[in-house]
Design a protein around this motif. Structure first.
Motif, PDB file in Angstrom:
ATOM      1  N   SER A   2       0.657  -1.263   0.110  1.00 27.32           N
ATOM      2  CA  SER A   2      -0.045   0.007   0.045  1.00 27.32           C
ATOM      3  C   SER A   2       0.764   1.244  -0.108  1.00 27.32           C
ATOM      4  O   SER A   2       0.457   2.236  -0.162  1.00 27.32           O
ATOM      5  N   TRP A   5       0.025   4.083  -2.312  1.00 25.37           N
ATOM      6  CA  TRP A   5      -1.254   5.090  -2.235  1.00 25.37           C
ATOM      7  C   TRP A   5      -0.968   6.189  -1.400  1.00 25.37           C
ATOM      8  O   TRP A   5      -1.943   7.033  -1.444  1.00 25.37           O
ATOM      9  N   ALA A  35      -6.091   3.154  -4.130  1.00 26.61           N
ATOM     10  CA  ALA A  35      -6.368   1.819  -3.701  1.00 26.61           C
ATOM     11  C   ALA A  35      -7.399   1.188  -4.851  1.00 26.61           C
ATOM     12  O   ALA A  35      -7.234  -0.128  -4.952  1.00 26.61           O
TER      13      ALA A  35
END
Length: 204
Positions: A2, A5, A35
């Protein structure tokens, strides 16, 4: 991973685990948009929402669980929604006899993430409602302001109610009789203690 992001947002994934972290609406919206693009799961809002339970609402979840009735729990959720980091503003509408509509509005219109936000909000609210009053809880209907997605069958399977897309508002409508549902575990002392914690958290 992640990490991408959060690029350029002066925010990192580790900070999200800190209750003291404050995230702006712009930052949160950008993280969600990235995302959605990276994961490419069309019904991601429903997936995320269905993973929620009352424990994910923190102190507010405990306050709802120690309320006297389901109606009181709903109103607590509306009053202290900011403590959960919700990205939609919620309010109730009782103008139609026999119905209570939980209406969701985005503070800032961002069409790219709007369906995700509505799916996550209403799915998580449904999970909490079924945890509080039982698996038989079903809304009367779900109204959504965007067109029916290709995976509309997933909505039907989850919400088990009438679906209306391309409507003027986003709302989950329930029968008003649910608001009178009494919780057998109600404890007035515990309820007051938890409510005080909610008030302090909202003030912070």
């Amino acid at each position: 991973d992640s990490t991408p992001w959060f690029t350029g947002l002066r925010l990192n994934p580790q900070e999200i685990n800190d209750p003291a972290t404050r995230v702006s609406y712009r930052q949160a919206s950008e993280v969600v948009a990235r995302a959605l693009a990276a994961l490419a799961v069309p019904h991601l809002g429903l997936v995320v929402g269905c993973r929620q339970d009352i424990g994910n609402f923190g102190i507010l979840g405990l306050a709802m669980k120690t309320a006297a009735t389901f109606g009181e729990a709903v109103m607590l959720g509306m009053t202290y929604q900011r403590t959960t980091g919700a990205m939609l503003d919620m309010e109730t509408d009782t103008e139609t006899p026999g119905e209570v509509a939980m209406i969701a509005r985005a503070p800032i219109a961002i069409p790219a993430i709007h369906p995700f936000l509505c799916e996550e909000m209403f799915a998580s609210s449904l999970m909490v409602a079924r945890e509080l009053v039982g698996a038989a809880f079903d809304p009367v209907r779900l109204e959504l302001s965007y067109p029916a997605p290709a995976y509309a069958d997933a909505y039907a399977e989850l919400f088990r109610c009438e679906l209306r897309f391309d409507r003027p508002r986003n709302a989950m409508v329930i029968g008003s009789e649910w608001m009178e549902w009494k919780f057998p575990t109600y404890n007035a002392v515990n309820s007051r203690q938890v409510l005080e914690l909610c008030r302090r958290q909202l003030a912070d």
